[in-house]
Scaffold this active site. Structure first.
Site, mmCIF file in Angstrom:
data_model
loop_
_atom_site.group_PDB
_atom_site.id
_atom_site.type_symbol
_atom_site.label_atom_id
_atom_site.label_comp_id
_atom_site.label_asym_id
_atom_site.label_seq_id
_atom_site.Cartn_x
_atom_site.Cartn_y
_atom_site.Cartn_z
ATOM 1 N N GLY A 1 -1.790 4.975 -4.142
ATOM 2 C CA GLY A 1 -2.439 3.737 -4.553
ATOM 3 C C GLY A 1 -1.771 2.509 -3.972
ATOM 4 O O GLY A 1 -1.383 2.486 -2.802
ATOM 5 N N GLY B 1 -5.714 0.447 5.478
ATOM 6 C CA GLY B 1 -4.910 -0.747 5.221
ATOM 7 C C GLY B 1 -5.589 -2.009 5.704
ATOM 8 O O GLY B 1 -5.524 -3.061 5.050
ATOM 9 N N ASP B 2 -6.270 -1.921 6.854
ATOM 10 C CA ASP B 2 -6.997 -3.081 7.369
ATOM 11 C C ASP B 2 -8.125 -3.470 6.422
ATOM 12 O O ASP B 2 -8.420 -4.657 6.236
ATOM 13 C CB ASP B 2 -7.570 -2.763 8.756
ATOM 14 C CG ASP B 2 -6.495 -2.310 9.734
ATOM 15 O OD1 ASP B 2 -5.343 -2.731 9.578
ATOM 16 O OD2 ASP B 2 -6.822 -1.534 10.643
ATOM 17 N N SER C 1 0.845 -1.191 0.000
ATOM 18 C CA SER C 1 0.000 0.000 0.000
ATOM 19 C C SER C 1 0.880 1.242 0.000
ATOM 20 O O SER C 1 1.924 1.293 0.654
ATOM 21 C CB SER C 1 -0.940 -0.006 1.202
ATOM 22 O OG SER C 1 -0.225 -0.122 2.416
ATOM 23 N N MET C 2 0.426 2.275 -0.742
ATOM 24 C CA MET C 2 1.223 3.484 -0.907
ATOM 25 C C MET C 2 0.436 4.747 -0.591
ATOM 26 O O MET C 2 0.695 5.814 -1.145
ATOM 27 C CB MET C 2 1.776 3.540 -2.339
ATOM 28 C CG MET C 2 2.626 2.341 -2.727
ATOM 29 S SD MET C 2 3.335 2.457 -4.386
ATOM 30 C CE MET C 2 1.858 2.376 -5.404
ATOM 31 N N GLY C 3 -0.581 4.618 0.278
ATOM 32 C CA GLY C 3 -1.360 5.780 0.671
ATOM 33 C C GLY C 3 -2.037 6.437 -0.515
ATOM 34 O O GLY C 3 -2.711 5.781 -1.314
#
Length: 314
Positions: free
Chosen positions: A229, A255-256, A224-226
């Site tokens: 994307g 993220g969860d 994940s890259m905030g």
């Protein structure tokens, strides 16, 4: 069957604040309380997607009792709590959200766990372990717990034919990789930390690092890259997906939500690309909610057609 494991649950209090001012009075607005901890957040999102999960871990004191009762009475009955009770008090965390979604987290440590407590948890989980069971080991583990915990659990659960999905950081993540979990979800910062970089990897460097982990036998690497994307690596295949253009309320739990969507896709045996699209839509939906509340299914259905999945690139 999906079994989520939250070694260090929490009661999460999320508040909105115009601007965080250190060493000064800060007035909070829109305070909401949610049962939390990464594994519990995953179970909440699984339930919102109309699926079921067993939620395991440790609860302590009056806060733990409240969390257990809330999960027992979860709307729709999508969560089956099966926690162990330990001495002490389950932690309460404060999350401060500024306009635009900037987040400051103030997290307590949680109760201290004994070796006997950890062995009792391992035996409980082994009772669920079998082919067709996916375990989600997520989040921090509290004071006194050895960093080998997720590694040791992964080894024991995979020996019984179960799959293991690890979402952790720091030494917990590093040691867990020694047991070759089936799925992992580091963010870009955590990936750079693991490889000893002094910067956050991006672009081709990020893909190279993801492929390095996939080459060690990990079935799916989700990065994940905030706001940038996410990147997904399976073997030599790589997919990229830009973040969806949603109005953020809070990045807590995004993220969860991605972990929950992937777990549901794996359990349903969805094609990998459908699984990844679902992950992006559910994660984006979580950003639009307050606190650690999951998006509803209607929101996810609206976001799914907007997902742009680029790849696979081999």
């Amino acid at each position: 069957m999906i079994v989520t494991v939250t070694v260090n649950p929490a009661m999460d209090k999320t508040a909105e604040i115009d601007c965080l001012r250190p060493h000064a009075l800060n007035r909070l607005a829109g305070v909401v309380s949610d049962v939390g901890g990464k594994g519990i957040n995953v179970s909440k999102t699984i339930a919102a997607l109309g699926r079921q999960s067993v939620a395991c871990g440790f609860l302590a004191g009056q806060t733990g009792l409240s969390i257990g009762q809330t999960l027992q009475n979860w709307p729709g009955g999508g969560i089956r709590p099966d926690f162990l009770t330990v001495p002490g008090e389950t932690r309460t965390n404060l999350k401060l959200v500024e306009p635009g979604g900037a987040l400051t987290e103030l997290n307590e440590q949680g109760p201290r766990l004994s070796t006997a407590d950890l062995e009792a948890l391992a035996r409980k989980l082994e009772g669920y372990a079998a082919p067709g069971t996916l375990f989600v080991l997520a989040g921090s583990v509290g004071p006194g717990v050895p960093p080998e915990l997720y590694r040791d659990l992964t080894l024991r659960l995979r020996q019984k034919g179960a799959k293991v999905f690890v979402d952790a950081d720091g030494p917990l993540f590093a040691r867990a990789l020694e047991a070759t979990p089936d799925i992992i979800k580091p963010n870009a910062f955590e990936l750079g930390q693991y490889f000893g970089l002094d910067h956050i990897p991006a672009g081709e460097e990020l893909i190279r690092l993801g492929r390095t982990l996939a080459g060690r036998g990990i079935g799916l690497v989700c990065i994940s890259m905030g706001g940038e994307g996410a990147c997904f690596v399976q073997g030599e295949r790589v997919w990229r997906a830009p973040a969806l253009p949603v109005t953020p309320r809070s990045s807590v739990g995004a993220g969860d939500a991605m972990v929950a969507a992937i777990a549901c896709g794996v359990e349903e045996e969805l094609p990998v690309e459908d699984c990844l699209r679902l992950a992006m839509a559910v994660s984006a939906g979580a950003v639009t909610t307050r606190g650690t509340r999951p998006p509803d299914r209607e929101t996810v259905e609206q976001l799914l057609p907007q997902v742009q999945l680029m790849g696979p690139v081999c």
